[in-house]
Design a protein around this motif. Structure first.
Motif, PDB file in Angstrom:
ATOM      1  N   ILE A 201       0.109  -2.907   5.040  1.00 53.27           N
ATOM      2  CA  ILE A 201       0.671  -1.603   4.675  1.00 53.27           C
ATOM      3  C   ILE A 201       1.656  -1.088   5.731  1.00 53.27           C
ATOM      4  O   ILE A 201       2.813  -0.820   5.401  1.00 53.27           O
ATOM      5  N   PRO A 202       1.272  -0.948   7.009  1.00 46.74           N
ATOM      6  CA  PRO A 202       2.268  -0.462   7.976  1.00 46.74           C
ATOM      7  C   PRO A 202       3.406  -1.450   8.209  1.00 46.74           C
ATOM      8  O   PRO A 202       4.538  -1.045   8.489  1.00 46.74           O
ATOM      9  N   LEU A 203       3.131  -2.743   8.096  1.00 44.08           N
ATOM     10  CA  LEU A 203       4.192  -3.730   8.283  1.00 44.08           C
ATOM     11  C   LEU A 203       5.250  -3.626   7.195  1.00 44.08           C
ATOM     12  O   LEU A 203       6.450  -3.650   7.484  1.00 44.08           O
ATOM     13  N   THR A 204       4.823  -3.463   5.945  1.00 47.45           N
ATOM     14  CA  THR A 204       5.809  -3.363   4.871  1.00 47.45           C
ATOM     15  C   THR A 204       6.576  -2.049   4.945  1.00 47.45           C
ATOM     16  O   THR A 204       7.778  -2.024   4.679  1.00 47.45           O
ATOM     17  N   ILE A 205       5.892  -0.979   5.323  1.00 44.99           N
ATOM     18  CA  ILE A 205       6.586   0.310   5.449  1.00 44.99           C
ATOM     19  C   ILE A 205       7.657   0.229   6.525  1.00 44.99           C
ATOM     20  O   ILE A 205       8.799   0.649   6.313  1.00 44.99           O
ATOM     21  N   SER A 206       7.309  -0.326   7.678  1.00 43.95           N
ATOM     22  CA  SER A 206       8.276  -0.374   8.776  1.00 43.95           C
ATOM     23  C   SER A 206       9.420  -1.332   8.481  1.00 43.95           C
ATOM     24  O   SER A 206      10.577  -1.028   8.791  1.00 43.95           O
ATOM     25  N   VAL A 207       9.135  -2.471   7.884  1.00 42.88           N
ATOM     26  CA  VAL A 207      10.207  -3.413   7.552  1.00 42.88           C
ATOM     27  C   VAL A 207      11.128  -2.813   6.502  1.00 42.88           C
ATOM     28  O   VAL A 207      12.353  -2.939   6.590  1.00 42.88           O
ATOM     29  N   TRP A 208      10.572  -2.126   5.513  1.00 37.82           N
ATOM     30  CA  TRP A 208      11.391  -1.486   4.482  1.00 37.82           C
ATOM     31  C   TRP A 208      12.277  -0.396   5.079  1.00 37.82           C
ATOM     32  O   TRP A 208      13.457  -0.288   4.749  1.00 37.82           O
TER      33      TRP A 208
END
Length: 51
Positions: free
Chosen positions: A34-41
């Motif tokens: 969840i935090p990885l996808t938010i930050s990459v997006w």
């Protein structure tokens, strides 16, 4: 999100992933997505706007 908050979320996601890998906790590895996808997006949106 500001650049510093994006980096902070990315670091939190990477820490959660590394802890999950070290402790072999499957749920923590999935939760770190969840935090990885938010930050990459957010980083992708930021760089696509041209900073």
């Amino acid at each position: 999100m500001t650049f510093l908050s994006i980096i902070a979320v990315l670091i939190i996601g990477l820490l959660m992933l590394s802890i999950g890998l070290a402790n072999k906790k499957r749920w923590l590895k999935f939760l770190s997505i969840i935090p990885l996808t938010i930050s990459v997006w957010q980083l992708a949106n930021l760089f696509l706007m041209g900073l």
